[in-house]
Motif scaffolding. Structure first.
Motif, PDB file in Angstrom:
ATOM      1  N   GLY A   1       0.809  -1.199   0.000  1.00  0.00           N
ATOM      2  CA  GLY A   1       0.000   0.000   0.000  1.00  0.00           C
ATOM      3  C   GLY A   1       0.849   1.259   0.000  1.00  0.00           C
ATOM      4  N   ILE A   2       0.202   2.382   0.256  1.00  0.00           N
ATOM      5  CA  ILE A   2       0.901   3.671   0.267  1.00  0.00           C
ATOM      6  C   ILE A   2       0.797   4.261   1.670  1.00  0.00           C
ATOM      7  N   SER A   3       1.920   4.715   2.186  1.00  0.00           N
ATOM      8  CA  SER A   3       1.930   5.315   3.519  1.00  0.00           C
ATOM      9  C   SER A   3       2.892   6.489   3.550  1.00  0.00           C
ATOM     10  N   GLU A   4       2.698   7.338   4.549  1.00  0.00           N
ATOM     11  CA  GLU A   4       3.559   8.505   4.795  1.00  0.00           C
ATOM     12  C   GLU A   4       3.776   9.311   3.519  1.00  0.00           C
ATOM     13  N   THR A   5       2.673   9.555   2.795  1.00  0.00           N
ATOM     14  CA  THR A   5       2.765  10.233   1.501  1.00  0.00           C
ATOM     15  C   THR A   5       3.130  11.704   1.645  1.00  0.00           C
ATOM     16  N   ASP A   6       4.125  12.116   0.856  1.00  0.00           N
ATOM     17  CA  ASP A   6       4.451  13.533   0.713  1.00  0.00           C
ATOM     18  C   ASP A   6       3.618  14.111  -0.424  1.00  0.00           C
ATOM     19  N   GLY A   7       4.027  13.854  -1.663  1.00  0.00           N
ATOM     20  CA  GLY A   7       3.337  14.441  -2.790  1.00  0.00           C
ATOM     21  C   GLY A   7       2.410  13.474  -3.497  1.00  0.00           C
ATOM     22  N   LEU A   8       1.409  14.042  -4.205  1.00  0.00           N
ATOM     23  CA  LEU A   8       0.490  13.232  -5.000  1.00  0.00           C
ATOM     24  C   LEU A   8       0.054  14.019  -6.218  1.00  0.00           C
ATOM     25  N   GLU A   9      -0.538  13.305  -7.164  1.00  0.00           N
ATOM     26  CA  GLU A   9      -1.135  13.922  -8.341  1.00  0.00           C
ATOM     27  C   GLU A   9      -2.364  13.121  -8.730  1.00  0.00           C
ATOM     28  N   VAL A  10      -3.372  13.820  -9.236  1.00  0.00           N
ATOM     29  CA  VAL A  10      -4.579  13.159  -9.727  1.00  0.00           C
ATOM     30  C   VAL A  10      -5.024  13.890 -10.985  1.00  0.00           C
ATOM     31  N   LEU A  11      -5.416  13.117 -12.012  1.00  0.00           N
ATOM     32  CA  LEU A  11      -5.871  13.690 -13.272  1.00  0.00           C
ATOM     33  C   LEU A  11      -7.149  13.003 -13.718  1.00  0.00           C
ATOM     34  N   SER A  12      -7.986  13.767 -14.423  1.00  0.00           N
ATOM     35  CA  SER A  12      -9.210  13.185 -14.973  1.00  0.00           C
ATOM     36  C   SER A  12      -9.054  12.838 -16.446  1.00  0.00           C
ATOM     37  N   ASP A  13      -7.886  13.096 -17.034  1.00  0.00           N
ATOM     38  CA  ASP A  13      -7.649  12.777 -18.439  1.00  0.00           C
ATOM     39  C   ASP A  13      -7.758  11.275 -18.680  1.00  0.00           C
ATOM     40  N   ASN A  14      -8.279  10.912 -19.830  1.00  0.00           N
ATOM     41  CA  ASN A  14      -8.376   9.508 -20.233  1.00  0.00           C
ATOM     42  C   ASN A  14      -7.004   9.050 -20.707  1.00  0.00           C
ATOM     43  N   LEU A  15      -6.331   8.252 -19.911  1.00  0.00           N
ATOM     44  CA  LEU A  15      -5.015   7.725 -20.263  1.00  0.00           C
ATOM     45  C   LEU A  15      -5.097   6.316 -20.822  1.00  0.00           C
ATOM     46  N   GLY A  16      -6.311   5.822 -21.001  1.00  0.00           N
ATOM     47  CA  GLY A  16      -6.496   4.516 -21.613  1.00  0.00           C
ATOM     48  C   GLY A  16      -6.412   3.381 -20.611  1.00  0.00           C
ATOM     49  N   GLY A  17      -6.910   2.211 -21.032  1.00  0.00           N
ATOM     50  CA  GLY A  17      -6.849   1.017 -20.197  1.00  0.00           C
ATOM     51  C   GLY A  17      -7.494   1.245 -18.848  1.00  0.00           C
ATOM     52  N   PRO A  18      -6.841   0.823 -17.773  1.00  0.00           N
ATOM     53  CA  PRO A  18      -7.425   0.994 -16.434  1.00  0.00           C
ATOM     54  C   PRO A  18      -7.528   2.454 -16.020  1.00  0.00           C
ATOM     55  N   TYR A  19      -6.839   3.340 -16.738  1.00  0.00           N
ATOM     56  CA  TYR A  19      -6.842   4.760 -16.384  1.00  0.00           C
ATOM     57  C   TYR A  19      -7.747   5.571 -17.322  1.00  0.00           C
ATOM     58  N   ALA A  20      -8.748   4.912 -17.921  1.00  0.00           N
ATOM     59  CA  ALA A  20      -9.666   5.614 -18.822  1.00  0.00           C
ATOM     60  C   ALA A  20     -10.436   6.704 -18.097  1.00  0.00           C
ATOM     61  N   GLY A  21     -10.701   6.528 -16.819  1.00  0.00           N
ATOM     62  CA  GLY A  21     -11.413   7.529 -16.030  1.00  0.00           C
ATOM     63  C   GLY A  21     -10.498   8.462 -15.282  1.00  0.00           C
ATOM     64  N   GLY A  22      -9.187   8.340 -15.505  1.00  0.00           N
ATOM     65  CA  GLY A  22      -8.234   9.171 -14.792  1.00  0.00           C
ATOM     66  C   GLY A  22      -7.308   8.333 -13.928  1.00  0.00           C
ATOM     67  N   ILE A  23      -6.397   9.013 -13.244  1.00  0.00           N
ATOM     68  CA  ILE A  23      -5.352   8.319 -12.495  1.00  0.00           C
ATOM     69  C   ILE A  23      -5.016   9.086 -11.223  1.00  0.00           C
ATOM     70  N   PHE A  24      -4.643   8.336 -10.202  1.00  0.00           N
ATOM     71  CA  PHE A  24      -4.147   8.881  -8.939  1.00  0.00           C
ATOM     72  C   PHE A  24      -2.756   8.310  -8.719  1.00  0.00           C
ATOM     73  N   ILE A  25      -1.783   9.170  -8.418  1.00  0.00           N
ATOM     74  CA  ILE A  25      -0.405   8.746  -8.167  1.00  0.00           C
ATOM     75  C   ILE A  25       0.057   9.375  -6.860  1.00  0.00           C
ATOM     76  N   ALA A  26       0.692   8.590  -6.007  1.00  0.00           N
ATOM     77  CA  ALA A  26       1.176   9.127  -4.732  1.00  0.00           C
ATOM     78  C   ALA A  26       2.530   8.537  -4.384  1.00  0.00           C
ATOM     79  N   GLN A  27       3.330   9.346  -3.716  1.00  0.00           N
ATOM     80  CA  GLN A  27       4.620   8.889  -3.210  1.00  0.00           C
ATOM     81  C   GLN A  27       4.409   7.928  -2.059  1.00  0.00           C
ATOM     82  N   ASP A  28       5.148   6.840  -2.053  1.00  0.00           N
ATOM     83  CA  ASP A  28       5.064   5.857  -0.978  1.00  0.00           C
ATOM     84  C   ASP A  28       6.279   6.013  -0.076  1.00  0.00           C
ATOM     85  N   GLY A  29       6.035   6.485   1.143  1.00  0.00           N
ATOM     86  CA  GLY A  29       7.128   6.715   2.075  1.00  0.00           C
ATOM     87  C   GLY A  29       7.726   5.455   2.652  1.00  0.00           C
TER      88      GLY A  29
END
Length: 683
Positions: free
Chosen positions: A626-654
């Protein structure tokens, strides 16, 4: 920064178990049932589980036979070959109907072994998918099931103080296990037990005492010493441990093996010591001396155990080592303990927390410690599957990854802290995507353009672009819908935030000029700009969330819309902030609540009302933690295709723990978050 568990020890103000109160005398009780001795008089630990038709089944470990099974009358009813079993535990919920997952440590090979057992028939089979060596001489083990997503973990204990935590999942037609965390005690770790409902792990360090840990593998390791040898109630040797959980009545029982006593601690009252008892010989059953492994259950197994039972290993039984059953009602009566509500171990505890799982992770950064920090995403508008992740390495530079997490580029340009990207910047005779990052080596703003053909970053800064901070932290970008100008916001280590306009300096270079300063009372870092609405959102780490106009003439007085003090879902530090755009001014703000390893969601529109919280836990099947002690993150609603067709969430894993590697970034489809919290997805 992560604290070591040793620092947590010194932070413990007092031994919880040594608090005053409890019984002033030590009553003597008797067991009301016992099992036949193990075949070679080598009992180790046992537990009792219910059966559908009433009664229960005792599952015990033997260093000769493996796993031995007994009825409540004590008669042996079966055995499962498991090598030299030095510990055993079980959790309900194996894939087969009415089956339990049973785990044991094979002392002959020092391997974790996993079985499926039908408690009704007493038939079991091994389902270990592959050899699972623990790498040390095993002493015992216990299981823990995370109530949030039902992930199963095993803790293996070693003679040199090892405590190894494994995540168990179904792979390759059986049960597999992945090492996710290693704890370490100073000396022999002899017994352990965990409570799934409350999230507590207890470990007996034989020569030291009883410890409590958080069993969440992503949690900070800060143990609590419940009771200590010689300094507390334990005389010389800390023995077995058992949790009795009946809701309002919840107790920890620990064996004081050298004194032939059992100490009881109130878990609902900070583990206050409430009394001790001994087990003396009865009319037909002898007493218990040098007790080893313990187990307790509040389930009413029979009229003899209406409030449940304690199972104790008797290492000096006259006929050979065996297991004694003690009525909890007798223990409660003798020590004047509270009554509670029986818990059925076949009904695992549930959590209301919304849970999602990562499906991909980036390669780890190249250095240990607090290193990876903040991600940004450049979207390839012609082929979104070629989009890239740009991640900061605050000890050395910038990484560029593809959406599969593979490294495309590394720029060793300084200690980069935060990063952001904006399209449509006019540079010379071309329109480019700009990437900026706060550089703690130069105390400036590093500026790059994206080469869309190679998916690499090219430095376009007009020399060092100073911030005026001695240690720049957070950074985010903004493109004004009113003027089409592009800006960078940077905050430093003194609370102040500054806004800079980016301009074409000629010769393909970009310059940053300060246009505004926004003061804050304490440290800020995470920020995100809403280009369409012209609003900047900032996180003051220990205080809360603010918004202010993103335009340079927008003043210097932000508005608070959420505070740590007023919202229980927020636990400082508040770190990364991202914006999910639904269009038409609607959407969501996502904020890293670092103090409790969760992510809070707020509405983009209106007064930014709080919507809910989610956590990102391990995916046992994929073997991604999983993800813990997160510093930075990003989230987008752009269709990136495949599992990310509805967007994507990315976070730093501490804490990148499966396997244990340096920090990285985890990727989660927005669709999973939307489903977990009943949110919208951009169409």
């Amino acid at each position: 920064m992560q604290k070591t568990w040793l620092a947590g020890l010194f932070a413990t103000a007092a031994l919880a178990g040594c608090a005053s109160g409890g019984a002033t005398t030590t009553p003597s009780l008797t067991a009301i049932a016992e099992t036949a001795p193990t075949e070679q008089s080598d009992a180790n630990t046992a537990l009792i589980v219910p059966r559908a038709n009433g009664g229960g089944l005792i599952i015990g470990s033997s260093e000769t036979t493996g796993i031995e099974l007994y009825g409540l009358d004590g008669a042996r009813v079966g055995a499962i070959a498991a090598g030299a079993a030095v510990g055993v535990d079980a959790r309900y919920g194996a894939p087969a109907v009415n089956a339990w997952v049973v785990a044991t440590l094979d002392g002959s090979t020092n391997q974790l072994r996993l079985f499926e057992l039908n408690a009704e028939t007493g038939v079991g089979r091994e389902r270990t998918a592959r050899a699972l060596p623990v790498g040390f001489s095993g002493e015992s083990l216990c299981l823990y099931r995370d109530a949030r997503d039902q992930t199963l973990y095993a803790f293996a204990l070693g003679g040199a103080g090892q405590v190894a935590q494994y995540m168990i999942g179904e792979r390759n037609g059986g049960f597999d296990a992945t090492l996710v965390r290693e704890l370490r005690l100073a000396s022999e770790a002899s017994y352990c037990t965990a409570d799934d409902a409350t999230g507590d792990l207890y470990v007996a360090e034989q020569g030291v005492g009883f410890w409590r840990f958080d069993p969440d593998p992503e949690a900070e390791v800060v143990p609590q010493l419940i009771d200590a040898v010689r300094l507390g109630h334990i005389t010389e040797e800390a023995g077995g441990l058992a949790v009795y959980n009946a809701g309002a009545a919840s107790y920890l029982v620990g064996s004081d093996a050298s004194a032939n006593q059992f100490h009881v601690y109130d878990r609902n009252n900070d583990h206050t010591y409430v009394g001790s008892f001994t087990l003396a010989a009865g009319a037909t059953i002898d007493g218990v001396e040098a007790a080893g492994g313990l187990n307790a259950s509040s389930f009413a197994f029979s009229p003899s155990f209406t409030q449940g039972a304690l199972v104790a290993t008797d290492d000096e039984n006259d006929g050979g080592t065996n297991y004694k059953l003690i009525s909890w009602a007798n223990i409660a009566g003798a020590l004047n303990l509270s009554a509670g509500t029986a818990q059925d171990p076949r009904t695992p505890p549930q959590s209301s927390m919304a849970i999602v799982h990562p499906i991909t992770e980036t390669a780890p950064v190249e250095t240990d410690g607090d290193s990876a920090d903040d991600p940004a995403i450049w979207v390839d508008r012609n082929d979104p599957s070629r989009s890239i992740i740009i991640g900061t390495q605050k000890q050395s530079g910038l990484y560029v990854y593809d959406l599969q997490g593979r490294v495309l580029q590394f720029l060793p340009d300084g200690r980069m802290n935060n990063v952001d990207v904006r399209d449509n910047f006019r540079l010379g005779n071309q329109t480019v995507s700009l990437v900026t990052s706060s550089n703690r080596t130069t105390d400036g703003i590093s500026i790059y353009r994206v080469d869309p053909n190679t998916r690499r970053l090219i430095d376009v800064a007009d020399g060092v672009q100073p911030t005026g901070f001695t240690d720049p932290y957070g950074l985010c970008m903004y493109t004004s819908a009113r003027t089409n100008d592009t800006y960078v916001f940077v905050n430093g280590d003194v609370g102040t935030m500054r806004q800079y306009r980016l301009t074409d300096a000629g010769n393909g270079r970009v310059r940053a000029t300060q246009v505004r300063e926004i003061p804050f009372a304490s440290q800020t870092e995470g920020c995100v700009a809403d280009d369409e609405a012209g609003v900047l959102y900032i996180g003051e780490e220990d205080v809360g969330l603010w918004r202010i106009s993103a335009e340079p003439d927008g003043g210097a007085v932000p508005t608070s819309f959420a505070t740590v003090e007023a919202n229980d879902a927020l636990k400082d530090d508040l770190e990364g902030i991202g914006l999910y755009d639904l269009g038409g001014g609607r959407g969501y703000l996502i904020v890293s609540s670092q103090g409790n390893n969760t992510y809070a969601v707020f509405n983009r529109q209106g007064n930014n009302e709080y919507v809910g919280t989610f956590a990102v836990l391990a995916d046992a099947a994929r073997g991604i933690d999983g993800i813990s002690e997160t510093d930075g993150l990003e989230v987008l609603s752009d269709n990136l295709g495949g599992p990310y067709a509805g967007g994507i969430f990315i976070a730093q894993d501490g804490r990148n723990i499966a396997p244990q590697q340096y920090q990285n970034f985890k990727l989660v489809p927005w669709s999973a978050i939307a489903e977990a919290l009943d949110l919208e997805t951009r169409q």
